[in-house]
Design a protein around this motif. Structure first.
Motif, short mmCIF file in Angstrom:
data_model
loop_
_atom_site.label_atom_id
_atom_site.label_comp_id
_atom_site.label_asym_id
_atom_site.label_seq_id
_atom_site.Cartn_x
_atom_site.Cartn_y
_atom_site.Cartn_z
N ILE A 87 6.07 7.15 2.69
CA ILE A 87 5.49 7.39 1.35
C ILE A 87 6.27 8.48 0.62
O ILE A 87 6.51 8.38 -0.59
CB ILE A 87 4.00 7.76 1.49
CG1 ILE A 87 3.21 6.58 2.07
CG2 ILE A 87 3.42 8.17 0.15
CD1 ILE A 87 1.78 6.90 2.41
N GLN A 102 0.83 -1.20 0.00
CA GLN A 102 0.00 0.00 0.00
C GLN A 102 0.87 1.26 0.00
O GLN A 102 0.61 2.21 -0.75
CB GLN A 102 -0.92 0.00 1.21
CG GLN A 102 -1.86 1.20 1.26
CD GLN A 102 -2.72 1.18 2.51
OE1 GLN A 102 -2.47 0.43 3.44
NE2 GLN A 102 -3.74 2.03 2.53
N ARG A 103 1.91 1.28 0.82
CA ARG A 103 2.80 2.45 0.83
C ARG A 103 3.51 2.60 -0.51
O ARG A 103 3.66 3.72 -1.03
CB ARG A 103 3.83 2.30 1.95
CG ARG A 103 3.23 2.35 3.35
CD ARG A 103 4.31 2.39 4.41
NE ARG A 103 3.73 2.35 5.75
CZ ARG A 103 3.62 1.25 6.48
NH1 ARG A 103 4.06 0.10 6.01
NH2 ARG A 103 3.07 1.30 7.69
N LEU A 154 1.02 4.04 -3.08
CA LEU A 154 0.76 5.48 -2.92
C LEU A 154 1.95 6.33 -3.37
O LEU A 154 1.80 7.29 -4.14
CB LEU A 154 0.40 5.79 -1.47
CG LEU A 154 -0.95 5.28 -0.98
CD1 LEU A 154 -1.10 5.50 0.52
CD2 LEU A 154 -2.08 5.98 -1.72
#
Length: 304
Positions: free
Chosen positions: A179, A118-119, A122
């Protein structure tokens, strides 16, 4: 059939003579012979090229076998390094329930991998949204290229982890800082490859656009984008590989839920078997990401 009765004019008493005349029947068309269906000859099936199959399967298997053999020989003497059998047993137990939750800092390896992905998604998505248009601008306009190329050459060699303290200072939180680190390390390959692709577009294409008086937007979408797409996808593939490398180190420093933090936590627990499992998991996920992007690049390749 038509019947006619004739009377003799000289002898009224004579019996009438009847004559039957057959009426002609309409000619019927002969029944058409059933047409035989055409026989389609199927081409013979090509045999399996076993040599090609072996050349694709055998070398990777031999490579993995060589790795296992070196590992097995290196762990013949008892020591802190686990054997392949011990690591396999730990992996079977670990992946029996990869999505358990026993608190915020005790979660299965599946959740850690998903949080890291997920990081990466993004940070990589933000880098693509900024880097690809910036690459088009640098490649299209000479003034922008002369202005931004020195800055890119200055900032690109900087280690990604050197940007992590800047992210912690600005965002005051570990997750946005990670991120940010992914963003800053992923943007350079996309900017450079996209700009190079734009600069290598044949001048004839641009001359045609000038003759047709295409707007700048149509020039980018109709001419530049299809020509630059292979270069752009190469930059995307390099950026994803870099992002997946950096996220492990960034999570080791920032903590939280993620595969990097999980590796560091297992090291604090002196669980070397789980560290080795995490190394294989990181490698497999990175390999799958690269395969997916290579397939995407082949799908949109216009070389043929």
């Amino acid at each position: 059939m038509v019947s006619a009765v004739f009377h003799s004019p000289t002898d009224p008493a004579a019996e009438p003579v009847s004559v039957s005349v057959a009426t002609p029947q309409p000619l019927s068309r002969p029944a058409a012979a059933p047409s035989a269906s055409p026989v389609v000859e199927r081409p013979p099936r090509a045999g399996i090229d076993w040599r090609a199959v072996w050349m694709r399967v055998l070398p990777p298997v031999l490579g993995l076998g060589l790795l296992w053999l070196v590992w097995f020989v290196a762990t013949l003497k008892p020591g802190p390094f686990p054997t392949p059998a011990e690591t396999w047993a730990a992996a079977v137990q670990l992946f029996a329930d990869p999505f358990y939750r026993n608190g915020p800092n005790d979660q299965g390896i599946g959740w850690n991998v998903l949080n890291s992905l997920q990081r990466v998604g993004l940070g990589f998505g933000l880098a693509a949204a900024v880097g690809i248009p910036l690459g088009f601008v640098i490649g299209r306009f000479e003034f922008a290229s002369r202005m931004l190329s020195p800055l890119i050459s200055l900032l690109k060699p900087v280690s990604p982890l050197a940007w992590l303290p800047i992210g912690l200072l600005v965002f005051k939180s570990a997750n946005p800082a990670a991120i940010w680190t992914i963003f800053i390390c992923s943007i350079w390959p996309m900017v450079v490859n996209t700009a190079v692709g734009v600069q290598r577009v044949p001048q004839d294409y641009l001359n045609v656009a000038r003759v047709l008086r295409l707007s700048e937007w149509k020039l980018v979408t109709r001419i530049l984008f299809p020509a630059v797409l292979p270069y752009m996808l190469t930059g995307v593939r390099l950026s994803v590989g870099t992002a997946w490398l950096v996220i492990v180190a960034a999570e080791m420093l920032t903590g939280g839920v993620g595969i990097g933090f999980w590796v560091w936590d297992e090291w604090n627990n002196l669980n070397v078997r789980h560290i080795l499992i995490a190394i294989f998991v990181i490698g497999i996920v990175g390999l799958l990401l690269e395969w997916a992007l290579m397939a995407l690049a082949r799908r949109f390749s216009f070389d043929d």
